[in-house]
Every structure is written in structure tokens, then in C-alpha cells.
Design a protein around this motif. Sequence first.
Motif, mmCIF file in Angstrom:
data_model
loop_
_atom_site.group_PDB
_atom_site.id
_atom_site.type_symbol
_atom_site.label_atom_id
_atom_site.label_comp_id
_atom_site.label_asym_id
_atom_site.label_seq_id
_atom_site.Cartn_x
_atom_site.Cartn_y
_atom_site.Cartn_z
ATOM 1 N N SER A 46 4.956 30.218 -77.830
ATOM 2 C CA SER A 46 4.504 28.942 -78.375
ATOM 3 C C SER A 46 5.681 27.978 -78.480
ATOM 4 O O SER A 46 6.787 28.378 -78.871
ATOM 5 C CB SER A 46 3.872 29.157 -79.756
ATOM 6 N N ASN A 47 5.452 26.716 -78.109
ATOM 7 C CA ASN A 47 6.470 25.675 -78.229
ATOM 8 C C ASN A 47 5.827 24.376 -78.701
ATOM 9 O O ASN A 47 4.678 24.077 -78.334
ATOM 10 C CB ASN A 47 7.153 25.420 -76.878
ATOM 11 N N TYR A 48 6.573 23.636 -79.507
ATOM 12 C CA TYR A 48 6.104 22.333 -79.970
ATOM 13 C C TYR A 48 6.909 21.238 -79.290
ATOM 14 O O TYR A 48 8.137 21.334 -79.181
ATOM 15 C CB TYR A 48 6.233 22.219 -81.488
ATOM 16 N N VAL A 60 2.726 14.872 -81.820
ATOM 17 C CA VAL A 60 3.151 16.273 -81.706
ATOM 18 C C VAL A 60 2.136 17.056 -80.870
ATOM 19 O O VAL A 60 0.926 16.950 -81.079
ATOM 20 C CB VAL A 60 3.308 16.919 -83.093
ATOM 21 N N MET A 61 2.646 17.839 -79.927
ATOM 22 C CA MET A 61 1.809 18.671 -79.071
ATOM 23 C C MET A 61 2.303 20.118 -79.125
ATOM 24 O O MET A 61 3.482 20.360 -79.376
ATOM 25 C CB MET A 61 1.856 18.169 -77.624
ATOM 26 N N ARG A 62 1.391 21.044 -78.852
ATOM 27 C CA ARG A 62 1.774 22.457 -78.801
ATOM 28 C C ARG A 62 1.368 23.044 -77.458
ATOM 29 O O ARG A 62 0.271 22.775 -76.958
ATOM 30 C CB ARG A 62 1.099 23.254 -79.921
ATOM 31 N N VAL A 63 2.274 23.838 -76.896
ATOM 32 C CA VAL A 63 1.977 24.551 -75.657
ATOM 33 C C VAL A 63 2.041 26.048 -75.938
ATOM 34 O O VAL A 63 3.078 26.553 -76.387
ATOM 35 C CB VAL A 63 2.974 24.192 -74.536
ATOM 36 N N ARG A 64 0.931 26.749 -75.718
ATOM 37 C CA ARG A 64 0.903 28.209 -75.796
ATOM 38 C C ARG A 64 0.850 28.764 -74.380
ATOM 39 O O ARG A 64 0.077 28.297 -73.547
ATOM 40 C CB ARG A 64 -0.312 28.702 -76.583
ATOM 41 N N THR A 65 1.673 29.754 -74.125
ATOM 42 C CA THR A 65 1.738 30.357 -72.800
ATOM 43 C C THR A 65 1.182 31.773 -72.854
ATOM 44 O O THR A 65 1.635 32.591 -73.664
ATOM 45 C CB THR A 65 3.193 30.400 -72.293
ATOM 46 N N THR A 66 0.187 32.038 -72.036
ATOM 47 C CA THR A 66 -0.363 33.396 -71.967
ATOM 48 C C THR A 66 -0.146 33.944 -70.564
ATOM 49 O O THR A 66 -0.305 33.234 -69.571
ATOM 50 C CB THR A 66 -1.865 33.410 -72.307
ATOM 51 N N GLY A 177 12.641 19.887 -105.796
ATOM 52 C CA GLY A 177 11.242 20.277 -105.709
ATOM 53 C C GLY A 177 10.884 20.935 -104.392
ATOM 54 O O GLY A 177 11.536 20.718 -103.369
ATOM 55 N N VAL A 178 9.837 21.751 -104.447
ATOM 56 C CA VAL A 178 9.258 22.369 -103.251
ATOM 57 C C VAL A 178 7.740 22.279 -103.389
ATOM 58 O O VAL A 178 7.185 22.615 -104.433
ATOM 59 C CB VAL A 178 9.662 23.857 -103.109
ATOM 60 N N LEU A 179 7.094 21.799 -102.356
ATOM 61 C CA LEU A 179 5.629 21.794 -102.363
ATOM 62 C C LEU A 179 5.118 22.370 -101.041
ATOM 63 O O LEU A 179 5.859 22.510 -100.063
ATOM 64 C CB LEU A 179 5.060 20.397 -102.617
ATOM 65 N N GLY A 180 3.845 22.725 -101.031
ATOM 66 C CA GLY A 180 3.237 23.295 -99.843
ATOM 67 C C GLY A 180 2.222 22.354 -99.236
ATOM 68 O O GLY A 180 1.612 21.522 -99.924
ATOM 69 N N ARG A 181 2.033 22.473 -97.913
ATOM 70 C CA ARG A 181 1.046 21.660 -97.204
ATOM 71 C C ARG A 181 0.254 22.566 -96.272
ATOM 72 O O ARG A 181 0.821 23.298 -95.473
ATOM 73 C CB ARG A 181 1.743 20.551 -96.398
ATOM 74 N N ILE A 182 -1.056 22.504 -96.396
ATOM 75 C CA ILE A 182 -1.953 23.360 -95.620
ATOM 76 C C ILE A 182 -2.599 22.524 -94.527
ATOM 77 O O ILE A 182 -3.130 21.438 -94.782
ATOM 78 C CB ILE A 182 -3.036 23.974 -96.524
ATOM 79 N N ALA A 183 -2.561 23.033 -93.306
ATOM 80 C CA ALA A 183 -3.142 22.303 -92.176
ATOM 81 C C ALA A 183 -4.659 22.214 -92.307
ATOM 82 O O ALA A 183 -5.311 23.106 -92.851
ATOM 83 C CB ALA A 183 -2.774 22.991 -90.866
ATOM 84 N N ALA A 184 -5.207 21.103 -91.808
ATOM 85 C CA ALA A 184 -6.664 20.986 -91.730
ATOM 86 C C ALA A 184 -7.180 21.939 -90.656
ATOM 87 O O ALA A 184 -6.451 22.284 -89.721
ATOM 88 C CB ALA A 184 -7.049 19.545 -91.399
ATOM 89 N N PRO A 185 -8.423 22.395 -90.766
ATOM 90 C CA PRO A 185 -8.972 23.307 -89.751
ATOM 91 C C PRO A 185 -8.843 22.739 -88.342
ATOM 92 O O PRO A 185 -9.173 21.578 -88.090
ATOM 93 C CB PRO A 185 -10.446 23.423 -90.166
ATOM 94 N N GLY A 186 -8.308 23.557 -87.439
ATOM 95 C CA GLY A 186 -8.181 23.152 -86.040
ATOM 96 C C GLY A 186 -6.971 22.319 -85.717
ATOM 97 O O GLY A 186 -6.709 22.024 -84.546
ATOM 98 N N LYS A 187 -6.185 21.931 -86.726
ATOM 99 C CA LYS A 187 -5.029 21.071 -86.504
ATOM 100 C C LYS A 187 -3.765 21.913 -86.327
ATOM 101 O O LYS A 187 -3.660 23.023 -86.844
ATOM 102 C CB LYS A 187 -4.831 20.113 -87.680
ATOM 103 N N ILE A 188 -2.770 21.338 -85.616
ATOM 104 C CA ILE A 188 -1.503 22.031 -85.403
ATOM 105 C C ILE A 188 -0.413 21.488 -86.309
ATOM 106 O O ILE A 188 0.720 21.965 -86.276
ATOM 107 C CB ILE A 188 -1.053 21.938 -83.931
ATOM 108 N N ILE A 189 -0.725 20.455 -87.104
ATOM 109 C CA ILE A 189 0.251 19.892 -88.029
ATOM 110 C C ILE A 189 -0.301 19.997 -89.448
ATOM 111 O O ILE A 189 -1.508 20.080 -89.661
ATOM 112 C CB ILE A 189 0.583 18.415 -87.708
ATOM 113 N N THR A 190 0.616 19.981 -90.424
ATOM 114 C CA THR A 190 0.209 20.123 -91.823
ATOM 115 C C THR A 190 0.290 18.804 -92.596
ATOM 116 O O THR A 190 -0.074 18.775 -93.775
ATOM 117 C CB THR A 190 1.112 21.150 -92.538
ATOM 118 N N ASN A 191 0.764 17.743 -91.943
ATOM 119 C CA ASN A 191 0.973 16.481 -92.648
ATOM 120 C C ASN A 191 -0.280 16.014 -93.372
ATOM 121 O O ASN A 191 -1.393 16.109 -92.842
ATOM 122 C CB ASN A 191 1.417 15.392 -91.674
#
Length: 315
Positions: A46-48, A60-66, A177-191
Motif C-alpha cells: 500500500s502507498n499513499y 490524497v490517493m491510495r494505491v494497493r498492489t496485489t 494534547g492528543v486526540l483521535g480521528r476515525i475515518a468515515a466508512p469507505g474513506k482513506i483519510i481521517t480528516n
Amino acid sequence: MGIQRVSSKWAKTAVLQRSRIVNEYIPVTRKYSRQTLERMTELFESNYIKPDRGTYGNGVMRVRTTRLYEPVVNSEDSTTDAEVSEETNDRNLADEPEASAVISRATYLTTTYHLQYGTEERSFHSLDELERALNDRIQEREYIIQQGISLMKHENLPFDLRVLTQKNLQHNWETTGVLGRIAAPGKIITNIHGGGRLATFEELVLPHIHQDGFKKLRTELYRLGIHTAVQLQTSFPRLKEIGIDIALDEAGRPWILEVNTLPGIYAFGLLPDKEAYRKIKRYAIAYGRLPSKKGKSSRPSPKAQASSAKKRVRR
């Protein structure tokens, strides 16, 4: 002098890579090119691919190689396919001297590249096709390519962390501080701007790591924030605050995805720890990120300043 902001992801990464301590936390990251695309897809599943300058996860894009080895069945009078796969079969033939002369156990490798942008995913069967699709989006802009990290998940959704480090009242770096961010369903980013949602550090990490491990990780992240800020300041001396996007892989190891020099502050105010948020605001006011209410109210208006000046002249 104003607070320094650095928009180039590559410029910040290059500075951080010079620190022995910080570099251990940085995934393999290169400037995007055809050559680096080919090399990175060979090395990592996987690469971003990210714009060198950009915010909120835009572009932002993601490439998965199989890769899949598929069998090839050859008849005894067919030599072409057998010759193509001869090198692949050397070990098989050595292991099986009794192999049939009619059926060959040859295999060939098929590579598929899966490109995801937002929730859209397309597949390509050659690097040339993938590159053309990427270039349609990249145009002439500068991009980087970064080793993908398999993120920890919360309720089957990937998450990352934002570590905030600021100059304190003594002008020293302090992680606040530290906070967490959860990605929306189907998304590759957490913003958050991309549909992600906020969560506390504890809520996301404690289900994966025991209490002692959690405390150790927290200390590590707080120290990493300071090390990162100190290193960046060697090249960007007017920095006052940074936000570090941290990925936790499935083993709980932290990785620096990128560093923001204009980090969001108000998201911390939505978390339960209000004392931490008050400190964050207090520091931000001190170094000029946020206005001082007291300063605003005590400053005389332009009319009052003019009236005072006239009185002094009359005297």
C-alpha cells in the motif's frame, strides 16, 4: 515577526529525516515520479500519493498492489507458454521429476493496482495505465509518495492520532494534547473535513493495548512531539506550534504521517478534558495565534487616542 508556516510536506519531511531519533518514525517517503511509483509499488503493498502542498486531505490517493500467481496449463505440443515460464518452473521441475509430460505446472504472475480516491476505486493491470490515471489527477503539481501503514481500527474503521505541540510560557516546546480521528466508512483519510469524527486517545487505543502499554505509548508520543518540533525549528526558526498526524500500525507502533504547522486547535475543545484545552488556548494567546481578550478590551479606540493626543498638544 509572525508565526512561521511551512506548506511543503516534502520540505518538512526532508528536515525530519536528518534527525536520527525522528527518522525512525517516518515511513519511506519520496518525491513522486514514475521511477518512485514503480519502486514503491514493488516494495510495499500500500502507498499513499499526496499533494506536496494541501490541507484537509484533499487530493490524497491510495494505491494497493496485489500479486497473484495463476496456473498455466500447456499441452505437450505447445512450447511458447512453457518457454516464457521456464524460469519460474525450474524449482517445481526439480522437485517433481515424475511430472507428466502432458501437463505443465507453470505459473505466471499477474499484478493489479487498485487506485482509490475518496470512495471511488479503479483497478489497472499495468503500471502504465496506473500512471496515466494518476497523472490525470496530478497534472503538473508536485506530489509525494509514502509507504502506507495498516492502521489500527475502531469498530472496523481506521483511525489515526493528532499530537499537538506548542511553545509554552517559558518559550520551550511542550506537547499539550492528543486526540483521535476515525475515518468515515469507505474513506482513506481521517480528516474531520473529509467526514471523519473525533474521539479521545483513550477510547481508541485502550481496547488494543493494556494499561501499562498505553502509558508508555502516551509518554513516547509526548516526547516525539517535542523531538519533532525541535528538529523542525533547526530549519524553520519561527515555528510556535505543530500538529503531528500519527498512525498506529496493527502492532501499536507509531508512525509520523505528516506535520502541520497551522494545526487546528478548536477540536481539542470538543473533548472532555477542558483543563487541557484551556492550557492550549493560553499558550496560543501568548505566542500570538489567538487574540487576547484582555488586550482588546484595554486598548483605547482610535478616537480616544486622537483626543488624548490633542490634549497633550494643548498642554
